[in-house]
Design a protein around this motif. Structure first.
Motif, PDB file in Angstrom:
ATOM      1  N   UNK A  10       0.837  -1.200   0.000  1.00 23.43           N
ATOM      2  CA  UNK A  10       0.000   0.000   0.000  1.00 23.43           C
ATOM      3  C   UNK A  10       0.873   1.250   0.000  1.00 23.43           C
ATOM      4  N   UNK A  11       1.929   1.254   0.796  1.00 25.30           N
ATOM      5  CA  UNK A  11       2.861   2.389   0.797  1.00 25.30           C
ATOM      6  C   UNK A  11       3.468   2.550  -0.596  1.00 25.30           C
ATOM      7  N   UNK A  12       3.831   1.439  -1.220  1.00 20.56           N
ATOM      8  CA  UNK A  12       4.378   1.505  -2.578  1.00 20.56           C
ATOM      9  C   UNK A  12       3.355   2.090  -3.553  1.00 20.56           C
ATOM     10  N   UNK A  13       2.087   1.727  -3.385  1.00 25.31           N
ATOM     11  CA  UNK A  13       1.032   2.282  -4.248  1.00 25.31           C
ATOM     12  C   UNK A  13       0.881   3.783  -4.015  1.00 25.31           C
ATOM     13  N   UNK A  14       0.923   4.214  -2.753  1.00 21.62           N
ATOM     14  CA  UNK A  14       0.867   5.651  -2.462  1.00 21.62           C
ATOM     15  C   UNK A  14       2.016   6.375  -3.156  1.00 21.62           C
ATOM     16  N   UNK A  90      -7.163  15.073  -7.913  1.00 22.27           N
ATOM     17  CA  UNK A  90      -7.501  13.660  -7.739  1.00 22.27           C
ATOM     18  C   UNK A  90      -6.219  12.845  -7.670  1.00 22.27           C
ATOM     19  N   UNK A  91      -6.245  11.830  -6.830  1.00 24.63           N
ATOM     20  CA  UNK A  91      -5.155  10.874  -6.777  1.00 24.63           C
ATOM     21  C   UNK A  91      -5.479   9.710  -7.690  1.00 24.63           C
ATOM     22  N   UNK A  92      -4.552   9.418  -8.626  1.00 24.50           N
ATOM     23  CA  UNK A  92      -4.778   8.339  -9.598  1.00 24.50           C
ATOM     24  C   UNK A  92      -3.537   7.466  -9.682  1.00 24.50           C
ATOM     25  N   UNK A  93      -3.695   6.202  -9.388  1.00 23.34           N
ATOM     26  CA  UNK A  93      -2.576   5.279  -9.592  1.00 23.34           C
ATOM     27  C   UNK A  93      -2.518   4.964 -11.076  1.00 23.34           C
ATOM     28  N   UNK A  94      -1.319   4.913 -11.654  1.00 19.93           N
ATOM     29  CA  UNK A  94      -1.231   4.729 -13.102  1.00 19.93           C
ATOM     30  C   UNK A  94      -1.637   3.349 -13.603  1.00 19.93           C
ATOM     31  N   UNK A  95      -1.686   2.331 -12.715  1.00 23.10           N
ATOM     32  CA  UNK A  95      -1.922   0.996 -13.267  1.00 23.10           C
ATOM     33  C   UNK A  95      -2.649  -0.001 -12.366  1.00 23.10           C
ATOM     34  N   UNK A 136       6.062  15.100  -0.398  1.00 20.17           N
ATOM     35  CA  UNK A 136       6.543  14.017   0.454  1.00 20.17           C
ATOM     36  C   UNK A 136       5.374  13.271   1.053  1.00 20.17           C
ATOM     37  N   UNK A 137       5.476  11.951   1.027  1.00 24.16           N
ATOM     38  CA  UNK A 137       4.449  11.108   1.593  1.00 24.16           C
ATOM     39  C   UNK A 137       4.546  11.137   3.097  1.00 24.16           C
ATOM     40  N   UNK A 138       3.425  11.421   3.772  1.00 24.26           N
ATOM     41  CA  UNK A 138       3.349  11.455   5.228  1.00 24.26           C
ATOM     42  C   UNK A 138       2.407  10.342   5.660  1.00 24.26           C
ATOM     43  N   UNK A 139       2.966   9.283   6.247  1.00 24.09           N
ATOM     44  CA  UNK A 139       2.153   8.172   6.728  1.00 24.09           C
ATOM     45  C   UNK A 139       1.530   8.559   8.056  1.00 24.09           C
ATOM     46  N   UNK A 140       0.248   8.248   8.213  1.00 27.77           N
ATOM     47  CA  UNK A 140      -0.490   8.660   9.408  1.00 27.77           C
ATOM     48  C   UNK A 140      -0.904   7.493  10.294  1.00 27.77           C
TER      49      UNK A 140
END
Length: 141
Positions: A10-14, A90-95, A136-140
């Motif tokens: 999931x972190x990798x997807x983010x 919008x957040x969109x994962x490419x694949x 930067x990704x901030x994990x919560x």
């Protein structure tokens, strides 16, 4: 690195997600990549930082469009009530097939305020952008 209960995949997807900002012209934020368009937007709006946040799919649970719509409305209402300017996106994962998540780039939110906003809306992570205009990704969780 801080510990998290978020699965590694999931972190990798983010990290791979494209965070689209519907500015004029639109631009895409990518984690850990400097962004000249973001720097220009910060300068134009007189802010040093911003946060890309959604209220959709809390704790990485796909709620669907109907359940996410009022969550998005609540996020927008909170930002408006606080006088925080924002740009839709919008957040969109490419694949990976995950549906795009309506989001905002909230302008002028420092890191602590951005993290608190994400927590209030049940998010596992947000994207925070400081004066260097590097998302930067901030994990919560």
């Amino acid at each position: 690195m801080a510990t998290t209960r978020i699965p590694v995949a999931t972190v990798a997807a983010f990290r791979a997600t494209h965070y689209t900002v519907d500015a004029e012209p639109p631009f895409v934020l990518c984690i850990d990549e400097p962004n000249a368009a973001l720097a220009a937007l910060h300068a134009a709006r007189g802010v040093a930082c911003s946060a890309f946040v959604t209220a959709c799919n809390p704790h990485c649970l796909d709620l669907g469009v109907a359940a996410n719509a009022p969550r998005t409305a609540a996020l927008l209402a909170e930002l408006r009530a606080a006088g925080v300017a924002f740009v839709p996106g919008a957040g969109r994962h490419p694949s990976n097939g995950w549906p795009p998540e309506p989001s905002v780039l909230a302008l002028g939110l420092d890191r602590a305020a951005a993290r608190a906003l994400g927590v209030r809306h049940g998010q596992a992570a947000i994207v925070w952008c400081g004066p260097d205009a590097v998302p930067r990704l901030e994990l919560l969780e």
